[in-house]
Design an enzyme around this catalytic site. Structure first.
Site, PDB file in Angstrom:
ATOM      1  N   ARG A  64      -6.214 -23.660 -34.568  1.00 16.49           N
ATOM      2  CA  ARG A  64      -6.143 -22.184 -34.743  1.00 16.49           C
ATOM      3  C   ARG A  64      -4.897 -21.630 -35.131  1.00 16.49           C
ATOM      4  O   ARG A  64      -4.625 -20.642 -35.900  1.00 16.49           O
ATOM      5  CB  ARG A  64      -6.929 -21.476 -33.758  1.00 16.49           C
ATOM      6  CG  ARG A  64      -7.207 -20.226 -33.794  1.00 16.49           C
ATOM      7  CD  ARG A  64      -7.897 -19.385 -32.720  1.00 16.49           C
ATOM      8  NE  ARG A  64      -8.025 -17.917 -32.708  1.00 16.49           N
ATOM      9  CZ  ARG A  64      -9.051 -17.328 -33.560  1.00 16.49           C
ATOM     10  NH1 ARG A  64      -9.976 -18.094 -34.030  1.00 16.49           N
ATOM     11  NH2 ARG A  64      -9.105 -15.928 -33.544  1.00 16.49           N
ATOM     12  N   SER A  86      -3.917  -9.702 -39.476  1.00 19.17           N
ATOM     13  CA  SER A  86      -3.125  -9.899 -40.683  1.00 19.17           C
ATOM     14  C   SER A  86      -3.449  -8.957 -42.044  1.00 19.17           C
ATOM     15  O   SER A  86      -2.529  -8.358 -42.555  1.00 19.17           O
ATOM     16  CB  SER A  86      -3.453 -11.468 -41.419  1.00 19.17           C
ATOM     17  OG  SER A  86      -3.665 -12.306 -40.165  1.00 19.17           O
ATOM     18  N   GLU A 133     -10.403 -22.257 -40.485  1.00 26.17           N
ATOM     19  CA  GLU A 133     -11.786 -21.970 -40.982  1.00 26.17           C
ATOM     20  C   GLU A 133     -11.944 -22.340 -42.281  1.00 26.17           C
ATOM     21  O   GLU A 133     -11.206 -21.522 -43.142  1.00 26.17           O
ATOM     22  CB  GLU A 133     -11.943 -20.669 -40.301  1.00 26.17           C
ATOM     23  CG  GLU A 133     -12.004 -20.519 -38.794  1.00 26.17           C
ATOM     24  CD  GLU A 133     -11.670 -19.123 -38.339  1.00 26.17           C
ATOM     25  OE1 GLU A 133     -11.672 -19.054 -37.016  1.00 26.17           O
ATOM     26  OE2 GLU A 133     -11.547 -18.129 -39.044  1.00 26.17           O
ATOM     27  N   GLU A 186     -16.582 -12.429 -42.244  1.00 22.23           N
ATOM     28  CA  GLU A 186     -16.685 -13.293 -40.824  1.00 22.23           C
ATOM     29  C   GLU A 186     -18.258 -13.907 -41.205  1.00 22.23           C
ATOM     30  O   GLU A 186     -19.157 -13.302 -41.368  1.00 22.23           O
ATOM     31  CB  GLU A 186     -16.695 -12.791 -39.531  1.00 22.23           C
ATOM     32  CG  GLU A 186     -16.797 -13.413 -38.392  1.00 22.23           C
ATOM     33  CD  GLU A 186     -15.729 -14.481 -38.132  1.00 22.23           C
ATOM     34  OE1 GLU A 186     -15.466 -15.464 -38.199  1.00 22.23           O
ATOM     35  OE2 GLU A 186     -14.680 -13.609 -37.647  1.00 22.23           O
TER      36      GLU A 186
END
Ligand code: KKD
Ligand code: ZN
Length: 313
Positions: free
Chosen positions: A64, A168, A25, A179
């Site tokens: 991913r 994490s 991302e 996000e």
């Protein structure tokens, strides 16, 4: 942490990490790479802010993950698993990250970890918390929301006993997920500037806290994760419907019993039939097809954040 005269005291937050590249991302990957080269933007008086790419192999391959989702890998079993090189790549990496920033649950762990993600869903700027009783984080949320106004930044609380996962950032005493969406995987859009601004305010909050500022009690609106909703599937497990156009991109908007939810490939509408109004989010997130999740429902709640200040030694 301890309570004294109605306020909650925390140690000064000296060690902060900023994680990017937990997935492919690009906002977090780009920002963290930028700050690895020159960290001036994230440095604050009296604290170490360490930018870190958590899954470099996945970032390099633009996937991913390589073996297993790193943001699900920080379970006690994984973190203590023997096997070294024979373990899945992300489990090895989780152990390494736990050595560098943890150990998870110990006094030596980093104070705060920000983990930067993007979603393909139309969620805008979202902060993700895992614990409704972390008053330090709740005060940080309140500070950020006020600082970005009139722009909007929502808080997603995932404390669900079954839907919560071992992130994490959970290595830190105060884990914070960021996000920002919508943005496809492997793509960079200008929304990365919003992520940058939120992180700036978050670090400002920590600096003020460390300087001894007391943050008075307040309430913070959060959206609490209630339920995972999967796509309708046939007996072989294949998807037979997509998110209904009325619901697509309507993250955080109320979904009321009787509202259209899915549209089958032969044109039928499937309606939401839950007991009451919910607020769906992570609608049609690309990475969640494999997790059997079309969206997650949430409920709006006002949480009370106690007064906080740092310990005076
Ligand atoms: C799209 C995506 O990767 N979202 C994150 C959310 C989080 O960090 O809690 C994840 O599933 O790991
Ligand atoms: Zn992610």
């Amino acid at each position: 942490m301890s309570t004294l005269h109605g306020s909650v005291c925390f140690e000064q937050a000296r060690r902060v990490a900023v994680f990017g590249g937990t997935h492919n991302e690009m906002s977090g990957v780009t920002l963290v790479n930028l700050w690895v080269k020159n960290g001036a933007e994230i440095q604050r008086k009296g604290l170490e802010a360490r930018p870190f790419i958590t899954n470099p192999r996945a970032v390099e391959k633009c996937t991913r993950y390589v073996d297993t989702d790193l943001n699900r890998a920080f379970s006690p079993e994984n973190l203590s698993a023997p096997g070294g090189d024979d373990l899945p790549y992300e489990v090895q990496r989780a152990q390494e990250i736990n050595r560098l920033f943890g150990p998870k649950g110990s006094p030596e762990a980093y104070d705060v970890i920000f983990d930067l993600h993007n979603t393909t869903s139309n969620m805008g700027c979202t902060l993700i918390l895992e614990n409704s009783k972390d008053h330090f984080n709740l005060q940080m949320m309140n500070y950020i929301k006020k600082a970005v106004a009139p722009a909007c930044c929502l808080v997603l609380l995932n404390e669900h006993p079954l839907l919560k996962y071992s992130t994490s950032r959970s290595v830190a005493k105060h884990p914070v997920g960021l996000e920002v969406g919508p943005q496809p995987q492997g793509v960079l859009r200008s929304i990365f500037e919003s992520m940058r601004i939120i992180l700036k305010h978050a670090l400002d909050f920590i600096e003020l806290f460390n300087e001894g500022v007391e943050f008075p009690a307040c309430t913070v609106e959060v959206f609490r994760v209630l339920e995972r909703v999967d796509y309708p599937r046939d007996t072989n497990g294949n998807i037979i419907a997509m998110v209904h156009p009325n619901l697509q991109d309507c993250d955080w908007e109320p979904l009321t019993p009787g509202d259209p939810m899915f549209q089958t490939f032969d044109g039928k509408t499937i309606y939401y039939q839950g007991p009451g109004t919910v607020y769906p989010t992570f609608i049609n997130e690309a990475a969640y097809y494999e997790k059997q999740q079309a969206f997650v429902t949430t409920r709006r709640e006002a949480l009370v954040a106690s007064t906080i200040r740092k310990f005076l030694h």
